[in-house]
Motif scaffolding. Structure first.
Motif, PDB file in Angstrom:
ATOM      1  N   HIS A  44       0.202  -1.390  -0.282  1.00 52.25           N
ATOM      2  CA  HIS A  44      -0.439  -2.063  -1.428  1.00 52.25           C
ATOM      3  C   HIS A  44       0.368  -1.863  -2.701  1.00 52.25           C
ATOM      4  O   HIS A  44       0.209  -2.615  -3.662  1.00 52.25           O
ATOM      5  N   ALA A  45       1.229  -0.863  -2.716  1.00 56.63           N
ATOM      6  CA  ALA A  45       2.041  -0.515  -3.882  1.00 56.63           C
ATOM      7  C   ALA A  45       3.033   0.550  -3.441  1.00 56.63           C
ATOM      8  O   ALA A  45       2.964   1.067  -2.325  1.00 56.63           O
ATOM      9  N   GLY A  46       3.956   0.873  -4.359  1.00 55.39           N
ATOM     10  CA  GLY A  46       4.944   1.892  -4.038  1.00 55.39           C
ATOM     11  C   GLY A  46       6.112   1.339  -3.234  1.00 55.39           C
ATOM     12  O   GLY A  46       6.031   0.253  -2.648  1.00 55.39           O
ATOM     13  N   ASP A  47       7.193   2.073  -3.244  1.00 56.25           N
ATOM     14  CA  ASP A  47       8.349   1.758  -2.419  1.00 56.25           C
ATOM     15  C   ASP A  47       9.021   3.087  -2.082  1.00 56.25           C
ATOM     16  O   ASP A  47       8.608   4.142  -2.594  1.00 56.25           O
ATOM     17  N   PRO A  48      10.019   3.102  -1.203  1.00 53.15           N
ATOM     18  CA  PRO A  48      10.601   4.387  -0.802  1.00 53.15           C
ATOM     19  C   PRO A  48      11.084   5.252  -1.957  1.00 53.15           C
ATOM     20  O   PRO A  48      10.857   6.478  -1.962  1.00 53.15           O
ATOM     21  N   ASP A  49      11.727   4.662  -2.953  1.00 50.19           N
ATOM     22  CA  ASP A  49      12.230   5.448  -4.080  1.00 50.19           C
ATOM     23  C   ASP A  49      11.072   6.021  -4.892  1.00 50.19           C
ATOM     24  O   ASP A  49      11.107   7.183  -5.316  1.00 50.19           O
ATOM     25  N   GLN A  75       0.606  -8.279  -2.828  1.00 51.39           N
ATOM     26  CA  GLN A  75       0.249  -9.253  -3.852  1.00 51.39           C
ATOM     27  C   GLN A  75      -1.162  -9.024  -4.381  1.00 51.39           C
ATOM     28  O   GLN A  75      -1.429  -9.189  -5.575  1.00 51.39           O
ATOM     29  N   GLY A  76      -2.065  -8.634  -3.511  1.00 46.33           N
ATOM     30  CA  GLY A  76      -3.446  -8.408  -3.917  1.00 46.33           C
ATOM     31  C   GLY A  76      -3.761  -6.965  -4.231  1.00 46.33           C
ATOM     32  O   GLY A  76      -4.920  -6.605  -4.421  1.00 46.33           O
ATOM     33  N   PHE A  77      -2.725  -6.099  -4.277  1.00 45.93           N
ATOM     34  CA  PHE A  77      -2.883  -4.689  -4.582  1.00 45.93           C
ATOM     35  C   PHE A  77      -3.877  -4.006  -3.638  1.00 45.93           C
ATOM     36  O   PHE A  77      -4.550  -3.043  -3.986  1.00 45.93           O
ATOM     37  N   GLY A  78      -3.966  -4.514  -2.420  1.00 39.48           N
ATOM     38  CA  GLY A  78      -4.823  -3.893  -1.418  1.00 39.48           C
ATOM     39  C   GLY A  78      -6.304  -4.023  -1.669  1.00 39.48           C
ATOM     40  O   GLY A  78      -7.117  -3.357  -1.013  1.00 39.48           O
ATOM     41  N   ARG A  79      -6.695  -4.883  -2.596  1.00 43.88           N
ATOM     42  CA  ARG A  79      -8.106  -5.005  -2.961  1.00 43.88           C
ATOM     43  C   ARG A  79      -8.791  -6.212  -2.321  1.00 43.88           C
ATOM     44  O   ARG A  79      -9.959  -6.482  -2.597  1.00 43.88           O
ATOM     45  N   ARG A  80      -8.069  -6.944  -1.467  1.00 47.15           N
ATOM     46  CA  ARG A  80      -8.662  -8.090  -0.781  1.00 47.15           C
ATOM     47  C   ARG A  80      -8.944  -7.711   0.663  1.00 47.15           C
ATOM     48  O   ARG A  80      -8.067  -7.194   1.364  1.00 47.15           O
ATOM     49  N   ALA A 119      -9.723  -2.148  -0.589  1.00 48.11           N
ATOM     50  CA  ALA A 119     -10.569  -2.851   0.376  1.00 48.11           C
ATOM     51  C   ALA A 119     -10.731  -2.063   1.670  1.00 48.11           C
ATOM     52  O   ALA A 119     -11.819  -2.017   2.244  1.00 48.11           O
ATOM     53  N   LEU A 120      -9.665  -1.419   2.128  1.00 54.35           N
ATOM     54  CA  LEU A 120      -9.754  -0.633   3.358  1.00 54.35           C
ATOM     55  C   LEU A 120     -10.746   0.519   3.183  1.00 54.35           C
ATOM     56  O   LEU A 120     -11.523   0.830   4.084  1.00 54.35           O
ATOM     57  N   TYR A 121     -10.737   1.135   2.026  1.00 51.91           N
ATOM     58  CA  TYR A 121     -11.666   2.220   1.702  1.00 51.91           C
ATOM     59  C   TYR A 121     -13.105   1.733   1.797  1.00 51.91           C
ATOM     60  O   TYR A 121     -13.956   2.371   2.432  1.00 51.91           O
ATOM     61  N   ASN A 122     -13.380   0.611   1.155  1.00 56.90           N
ATOM     62  CA  ASN A 122     -14.747   0.093   1.148  1.00 56.90           C
ATOM     63  C   ASN A 122     -15.177  -0.424   2.512  1.00 56.90           C
ATOM     64  O   ASN A 122     -16.349  -0.277   2.906  1.00 56.90           O
ATOM     65  N   MET A 123     -14.249  -1.028   3.252  1.00 55.05           N
ATOM     66  CA  MET A 123     -14.570  -1.487   4.603  1.00 55.05           C
ATOM     67  C   MET A 123     -14.906  -0.310   5.513  1.00 55.05           C
ATOM     68  O   MET A 123     -15.874  -0.343   6.276  1.00 55.05           O
TER      69      MET A 123
END
Length: 263
Positions: A44-49, A75-80, A119-123
């Motif tokens: 949802h965010a972040g990259d290796p560096d 793109q949806g920051f993991g909130r969809r 979204a994964l948290y809430n699901m």
């Protein structure tokens, strides 16, 4: 719930959410305040560096590191919400834990916990099959990991059933429904923007084990860890104020592996 039940409580924050040339939050400043860091693992965010850098900062500040696992939705920051099967949830959880583990091992430290994002948290809070898949992936990777989940949710039950230590999480800056679930972000008033109100809510949770729902009901909410979001303009100032308020109330801010999360 008596006021002195919680002698210690964890402060966690979702960090490492910058990506490429895009920057979010002041992770270095927050890591001087919180006791646990949930580091984004690239879905949802972040990259290796960014993952490597955030792990390094957490080590510098002696903050417990957790994998902040998410649906694959940059793109949806993991909130969809996405229609994922339990098998897919298991695989993506295991994948992301393993990715962050590589950086913690290289830094000479270790992972302490796992917390789903958005979204994964809430699901997983309401879907027992998804919750079981996330708990099983966490256990299969390392049964000593602590699983963070919404207080009173299916995810915490799944963690306990899998033999994991769990940390019941509450939110200082989110509104609650009468059933203990979070008010969806799409609804007005879901995010508490006034710092004083958010601190008052957090202190009621920490000291009294209760929170006022949006309909006015006072509901029981037992929490081991409080989340302070790191992406707001006043996130650092708010985290410092909350940390100070907790200590002024006689509480010790410490990560769950130190403060004793629920078995």
């Amino acid at each position: 719930m008596t006021p002195d039940v919680f002698k210690t409580i964890d402060l966690n924050s979702d960090l490492g959410e910058s990506f490429g040339a895009w920057r979010m939050g002041d992770d270095a400043a927050l890591l001087a305040v919180v006791s646990s860091a949930n580091i984004a693992c690239g879905f949802h965010a972040g990259d290796p560096d960014i993952m490597r850098h955030t792990v390094s900062l957490a080590v510098e500040h002696n903050v417990a590191i957790g994998a902040h696992v998410s649906l694959p939705d940059l793109q949806g920051f993991g909130r969809r919400e996405m229609a994922v099967t339990p098998n897919e949830a298991y695989a993506m959880t295991l994948y992301q834990i393993g990715a962050l583990h590589g950086f913690t091992r290289a830094a000479g430290t270790r992972l302490r916990h796992v917390k789903p994002h958005g979204a994964l948290y809430n699901m997983a809070a309401r879907d027992a099959a998804l919750a079981d898949a996330i708990a099983q992936a966490t256990r299969d990777f390392d049964p000593s990991l602590c699983l963070f989940g919404l207080a009173g949710s299916a995810l915490l039950k799944a963690g306990r059933d899998a033999g994991l230590t769990v940390a019941a999480e509450a939110f200082a800056d989110r509104s609650y429904r009468a059933d203990g679930s979070l008010q969806p972000r799409r609804e007005p008033g879901a995010v508490i923007s006034e710092s004083d109100q958010a601190i008052a809510q957090a202190m009621a949770i920490a000291r009294e084990g209760s929170v006022r729902a949006v309909d006015g009901q006072i509901i029981t909410l037992q929490a081991d860890t409080l989340c302070v979001h790191g992406d707001g303009a006043h996130a650092v100032a708010f985290a410092r104020s909350l940390h100070a308020a907790l200590e002024a109330a006689g509480m010790v801010v410490a990560a769950p592996h130190l403060s004793g999360a629920r078995a």
